[in-house]
Motif scaffolding. Structure first.
Motif, mmCIF file in Angstrom:
data_model
loop_
_atom_site.group_PDB
_atom_site.id
_atom_site.type_symbol
_atom_site.label_atom_id
_atom_site.label_comp_id
_atom_site.label_asym_id
_atom_site.label_seq_id
_atom_site.Cartn_x
_atom_site.Cartn_y
_atom_site.Cartn_z
ATOM 1 N N THR A 154 0.832 -1.206 0.000
ATOM 2 C CA THR A 154 0.000 0.000 0.000
ATOM 3 C C THR A 154 0.868 1.258 0.000
ATOM 4 N N ASP A 155 0.220 2.377 -0.239
ATOM 5 C CA ASP A 155 0.922 3.660 -0.278
ATOM 6 C C ASP A 155 0.764 4.438 1.012
ATOM 7 N N TYR A 156 -0.047 3.933 1.948
ATOM 8 C CA TYR A 156 -0.389 4.687 3.156
ATOM 9 C C TYR A 156 -0.472 3.713 4.325
ATOM 10 N N CYS A 157 0.220 4.026 5.417
ATOM 11 C CA CYS A 157 0.201 3.141 6.585
ATOM 12 C C CYS A 157 0.432 3.979 7.845
ATOM 13 N N CYS A 158 -0.352 3.735 8.869
ATOM 14 C CA CYS A 158 -0.203 4.433 10.158
ATOM 15 C C CYS A 158 -0.203 5.950 9.985
ATOM 16 N N ASP A 159 -1.110 6.455 9.167
ATOM 17 C CA ASP A 159 -1.268 7.889 8.919
ATOM 18 C C ASP A 159 -0.067 8.534 8.239
ATOM 19 N N ILE A 160 0.766 7.747 7.587
ATOM 20 C CA ILE A 160 1.924 8.282 6.871
ATOM 21 C C ILE A 160 1.875 7.788 5.425
ATOM 22 N N THR A 161 2.113 8.706 4.505
ATOM 23 C CA THR A 161 2.221 8.329 3.105
ATOM 24 C C THR A 161 3.610 7.732 2.899
ATOM 25 N N LEU A 162 3.654 6.493 2.447
ATOM 26 C CA LEU A 162 4.925 5.798 2.275
ATOM 27 C C LEU A 162 5.576 6.194 0.950
ATOM 28 N N PRO A 163 6.905 6.305 0.927
ATOM 29 C CA PRO A 163 7.596 6.582 -0.333
ATOM 30 C C PRO A 163 7.365 5.445 -1.330
ATOM 31 N N ARG A 164 7.364 5.777 -2.588
ATOM 32 C CA ARG A 164 7.119 4.779 -3.624
ATOM 33 C C ARG A 164 8.281 3.788 -3.701
ATOM 34 N N VAL A 165 7.943 2.538 -3.850
ATOM 35 C CA VAL A 165 8.942 1.505 -4.159
ATOM 36 C C VAL A 165 8.428 0.768 -5.384
ATOM 37 N N PRO A 166 9.319 0.380 -6.282
ATOM 38 C CA PRO A 166 8.853 -0.338 -7.467
ATOM 39 C C PRO A 166 8.263 -1.698 -7.086
ATOM 40 N N LYS A 167 7.326 -2.148 -7.897
ATOM 41 C CA LYS A 167 6.719 -3.467 -7.658
ATOM 42 C C LYS A 167 7.759 -4.540 -7.924
ATOM 43 N N ARG A 168 7.573 -5.671 -7.273
ATOM 44 C CA ARG A 168 8.476 -6.800 -7.449
ATOM 45 C C ARG A 168 8.370 -7.359 -8.826
#
Length: 168
Positions: A154-168
């Motif tokens: 996901t792009d969002y966790c624990c009220d923080i927008t996570l930085p993008r990581v490429p898909k596996r």
């Protein structure tokens, strides 16, 4: 000074590491009593002791959206920027599941995509239960592997927008 990033800290994803946490959430953390009483003057070594005391994870909760201790410790890690070896030891910790989850969350925020997949994918085999605090303040049971899946997919966790990581 207590709310500033360590002067020796390197920029992460081209910005101050604390800027990975949105400004409003940072302000809520800085206003929380846990931050003022427990996180003041923490170092990488003493942070481990505080992380071992965690009993749940989550972002913010309640009507006025208080920050959880998990978020306070995450921001402190972003502030002091512990060495990569220390974060890896957090993740490899078998005894304290919340220390492991804190290390995984921090690595997901600041790590390179190769490191994120290398260190977090093995945690899919950790099926221990963890308590998670929802936005309304109630608790629910989750598992470490579910939380890791959330971090990786996901792009969002624990009220923080996570930085993008490429898909596996």
């Amino acid at each position: 000074m207590a709310n500033r990033t360590d002067p020796a800290a390197k920029s992460v994803h081209g910005t101050n590491p604390q800027n990975l946490v949105e400004k409003i959430l940072r302000e809520k953390i800085h206003q929380s009593s846990f931050w003022k009483e427990q996180c003041f003057a923490l170092t990488a070594e003493t942070l481990v002791d505080k992380a071992m005391e965690l009993d749940h994870i989550g972002g913010t909760y309640g009507g006025n959206r208080k920050a959880t201790p998990f978020m306070c410790l995450t921001l402190k890690m972003l502030q002091i920027q512990p060495e990569k070896e220390i974060v890896v030891e957090f993740i490899k910790n078998q005894d304290y599941k919340y220390v492991r989850v804190l290390g995984a969350f921090y690595l997901r925020l600041v790590g390179k995509a190769t490191d994120v997949y290398q260190y977090l994918e093995p945690l899919y085999n950790d099926y221990r239960k963890i308590r998670q605090r929802s936005a309304d303040g109630s608790f629910f049971l989750s598992h470490v592997d579910e939380f890791i899946d959330q971090l990786l997919t996901t792009d969002y966790c624990c009220d923080i927008t996570l930085p993008r990581v490429p898909k596996r």
